[in-house]
Write a protein that holds these residues in place. Structure first.
Motif, PDB file in Angstrom:
ATOM      1  N   ASP A  81     -20.434  -3.801   1.570  1.00  0.00           N
ATOM      2  CA  ASP A  81     -21.628  -4.291   2.077  1.00  0.00           C
ATOM      3  C   ASP A  81     -21.453  -3.598   3.567  1.00  0.00           C
ATOM      4  OD1 ASP A  81     -19.888  -6.145   3.134  1.00  0.00           O
ATOM      5  OD2 ASP A  81     -21.283  -7.761   2.812  1.00  0.00           O
ATOM      6  N   GLY A  82     -20.245  -2.978   4.024  1.00  0.00           N
ATOM      7  CA  GLY A  82     -19.973  -2.184   5.171  1.00  0.00           C
ATOM      8  C   GLY A  82     -18.954  -3.198   6.164  1.00  0.00           C
ATOM      9  N   ARG A  83     -18.739  -4.560   5.813  1.00  0.00           N
ATOM     10  CA  ARG A  83     -18.224  -5.157   6.754  1.00  0.00           C
ATOM     11  C   ARG A  83     -16.585  -4.789   6.742  1.00  0.00           C
ATOM     12  NH1 ARG A  83     -19.466 -11.225   5.189  1.00  0.00           N
ATOM     13  NH2 ARG A  83     -19.690 -10.275   3.107  1.00  0.00           N
ATOM     14  N   GLN A  84     -15.777  -4.973   7.543  1.00  0.00           N
ATOM     15  CA  GLN A  84     -14.387  -4.603   7.525  1.00  0.00           C
ATOM     16  C   GLN A  84     -13.685  -5.451   6.782  1.00  0.00           C
ATOM     17  OE1 GLN A  84     -13.131  -4.859  12.004  1.00  0.00           O
ATOM     18  NE2 GLN A  84     -12.835  -2.791  11.825  1.00  0.00           N
ATOM     19  N   HIS A  85     -12.640  -4.846   6.090  1.00  0.00           N
ATOM     20  CA  HIS A  85     -11.659  -5.523   5.145  1.00  0.00           C
ATOM     21  C   HIS A  85     -10.337  -5.429   5.854  1.00  0.00           C
ATOM     22  CE1 HIS A  85      -9.585  -5.802   1.293  1.00  0.00           C
ATOM     23  NE2 HIS A  85     -10.500  -6.801   0.932  1.00  0.00           N
ATOM     24  N   ASP A  86      -9.505  -6.229   5.302  1.00  0.00           N
ATOM     25  CA  ASP A  86      -8.184  -6.149   5.992  1.00  0.00           C
ATOM     26  C   ASP A  86      -7.575  -4.715   5.641  1.00  0.00           C
ATOM     27  OD1 ASP A  86      -7.937  -8.509   6.998  1.00  0.00           O
ATOM     28  OD2 ASP A  86      -7.060  -9.653   5.090  1.00  0.00           O
ATOM     29  N   ILE A  87      -6.632  -4.723   4.396  1.00  0.00           N
ATOM     30  CA  ILE A  87      -6.429  -3.096   3.874  1.00  0.00           C
ATOM     31  C   ILE A  87      -6.366  -3.540   2.425  1.00  0.00           C
ATOM     32  CG2 ILE A  87      -4.008  -3.285   4.382  1.00  0.00           C
ATOM     33  CD1 ILE A  87      -4.081  -0.506   4.920  1.00  0.00           C
ATOM     34  N   HIS A  88      -6.873  -2.317   1.810  1.00  0.00           N
ATOM     35  CA  HIS A  88      -6.685  -2.578   0.282  1.00  0.00           C
ATOM     36  C   HIS A  88      -5.393  -2.291  -0.163  1.00  0.00           C
ATOM     37  CE1 HIS A  88     -11.214  -1.942   0.739  1.00  0.00           C
ATOM     38  NE2 HIS A  88     -11.110  -2.687  -0.149  1.00  0.00           N
ATOM     39  N   PRO A  89      -4.767  -2.704  -1.127  1.00  0.00           N
ATOM     40  CA  PRO A  89      -3.332  -2.526  -1.718  1.00  0.00           C
ATOM     41  C   PRO A  89      -3.274  -1.028  -2.018  1.00  0.00           C
ATOM     42  CG  PRO A  89      -3.908  -4.688  -2.375  1.00  0.00           C
ATOM     43  CD  PRO A  89      -5.229  -3.874  -1.850  1.00  0.00           C
ATOM     44  N   ALA A  90      -4.174  -0.623  -2.495  1.00  0.00           N
ATOM     45  CA  ALA A  90      -4.438   0.754  -3.149  1.00  0.00           C
ATOM     46  C   ALA A  90      -3.923   1.844  -1.914  1.00  0.00           C
ATOM     47  CB  ALA A  90      -5.497   1.334  -3.823  1.00  0.00           C
ATOM     48  N   ARG A  91      -4.656   1.588  -0.568  1.00  0.00           N
ATOM     49  CA  ARG A  91      -4.255   2.501   0.293  1.00  0.00           C
ATOM     50  C   ARG A  91      -2.825   2.392   0.736  1.00  0.00           C
ATOM     51  NH1 ARG A  91      -8.287   2.358   5.742  1.00  0.00           N
ATOM     52  NH2 ARG A  91      -7.820   4.642   6.161  1.00  0.00           N
ATOM     53  N   LEU A  92      -2.230   1.273   0.713  1.00  0.00           N
ATOM     54  CA  LEU A  92      -0.751   1.036   1.356  1.00  0.00           C
ATOM     55  C   LEU A  92       0.005   1.932   0.021  1.00  0.00           C
ATOM     56  CD1 LEU A  92      -0.287  -2.755   2.052  1.00  0.00           C
ATOM     57  CD2 LEU A  92       0.035  -0.633   3.541  1.00  0.00           C
ATOM     58  N   THR A  93      -0.383   2.054  -1.137  1.00  0.00           N
ATOM     59  CA  THR A  93       0.277   2.821  -2.270  1.00  0.00           C
ATOM     60  C   THR A  93       0.151   4.357  -1.896  1.00  0.00           C
ATOM     61  OG1 THR A  93      -0.011   1.022  -3.585  1.00  0.00           O
ATOM     62  CG2 THR A  93       0.451   3.234  -4.640  1.00  0.00           C
ATOM     63  N   GLU A  94      -1.302   4.510  -1.666  1.00  0.00           N
ATOM     64  CA  GLU A  94      -1.645   5.939  -1.146  1.00  0.00           C
ATOM     65  C   GLU A  94      -0.617   6.691   0.134  1.00  0.00           C
ATOM     66  OE1 GLU A  94      -3.640   9.379  -1.758  1.00  0.00           O
ATOM     67  OE2 GLU A  94      -3.505   7.734  -3.002  1.00  0.00           O
ATOM     68  N   ALA A  95      -0.460   5.563   0.997  1.00  0.00           N
ATOM     69  CA  ALA A  95       0.179   6.148   2.244  1.00  0.00           C
ATOM     70  C   ALA A  95       1.588   6.180   1.812  1.00  0.00           C
ATOM     71  CB  ALA A  95       0.091   4.911   3.352  1.00  0.00           C
ATOM     72  N   GLU A  96       2.308   5.511   0.918  1.00  0.00           N
ATOM     73  CA  GLU A  96       3.727   5.578   0.354  1.00  0.00           C
ATOM     74  C   GLU A  96       3.856   6.849  -0.248  1.00  0.00           C
ATOM     75  OE1 GLU A  96       6.609   3.910   0.751  1.00  0.00           O
ATOM     76  OE2 GLU A  96       5.432   2.722   2.424  1.00  0.00           O
ATOM     77  N   GLY A  97       2.755   7.381  -0.886  1.00  0.00           N
ATOM     78  CA  GLY A  97       2.871   8.668  -1.836  1.00  0.00           C
ATOM     79  C   GLY A  97       2.704   9.803  -0.806  1.00  0.00           C
ATOM     80  N   THR A  98       2.012   9.703   0.388  1.00  0.00           N
ATOM     81  CA  THR A  98       2.220  10.875   1.331  1.00  0.00           C
ATOM     82  C   THR A  98       3.320  10.699   2.143  1.00  0.00           C
ATOM     83  OG1 THR A  98       1.110   9.606   2.838  1.00  0.00           O
ATOM     84  CG2 THR A  98      -0.367  10.672   1.721  1.00  0.00           C
ATOM     85  N   ALA A  99       4.109   9.655   2.077  1.00  0.00           N
ATOM     86  CA  ALA A  99       5.348   9.761   2.828  1.00  0.00           C
ATOM     87  C   ALA A  99       6.496  10.328   1.939  1.00  0.00           C
ATOM     88  CB  ALA A  99       5.947   8.163   2.961  1.00  0.00           C
ATOM     89  N   ALA A 100       6.459  10.673   0.773  1.00  0.00           N
ATOM     90  CA  ALA A 100       7.489  11.015  -0.002  1.00  0.00           C
ATOM     91  C   ALA A 100       7.434  12.482  -0.063  1.00  0.00           C
ATOM     92  CB  ALA A 100       7.337  10.680  -1.479  1.00  0.00           C
TER      93      ALA A 100
END
Length: 100
Positions: A81-100
């Motif tokens: 519905d467009g409200r702010q959310h903490d952070i999705h765990p999948a985004r943390l995983t995605e960021a770890e993938g870009t770090a490698a």
């Protein structure tokens, strides 16, 4: 009798040990560690493990597209519905993938 000298550590092994985590490019909002510096504990000791969770979150927001809510880097996660959310765990995983 003299002791034989030990062989120096190969550069490939040495490089793997000193590679900083990419999240260190961002100032830590939890412990206050500067850009490029390692995170610290409450007593001021430098941590030897991963950066603070707050720093990992800030890094994920800065560099990764969220696979769950499809927001672009630099934008915080949102609920359907467009409200702010903490952070999705999948985004943390995605960021770890870009770090490698």
């Amino acid at each position: 009798m003299t002791q034989p000298r030990s062989a120096p550590m190969p550069a490939a092994l040495r490089a793997g040990r000193t590679a900083p985590h990419p999240a260190r490019a961002i100032r830590c909002t939890h412990c206050g560690a500067a850009e490029g510096a390692r995170c610290t504990t409450r007593s001021g000791r430098i941590t030897k493990t991963k950066p603070c969770p707050a720093r990992l979150t800030a890094h994920a927001i800065a560099v990764a597209v969220c696979p769950t809510c499809q927001v672009l880097p630099g934008t915080e996660c949102r609920t359907p519905d467009g409200r702010q959310h903490d952070i999705h765990p999948a985004r943390l995983t995605e960021a770890e993938g870009t770090a490698a």
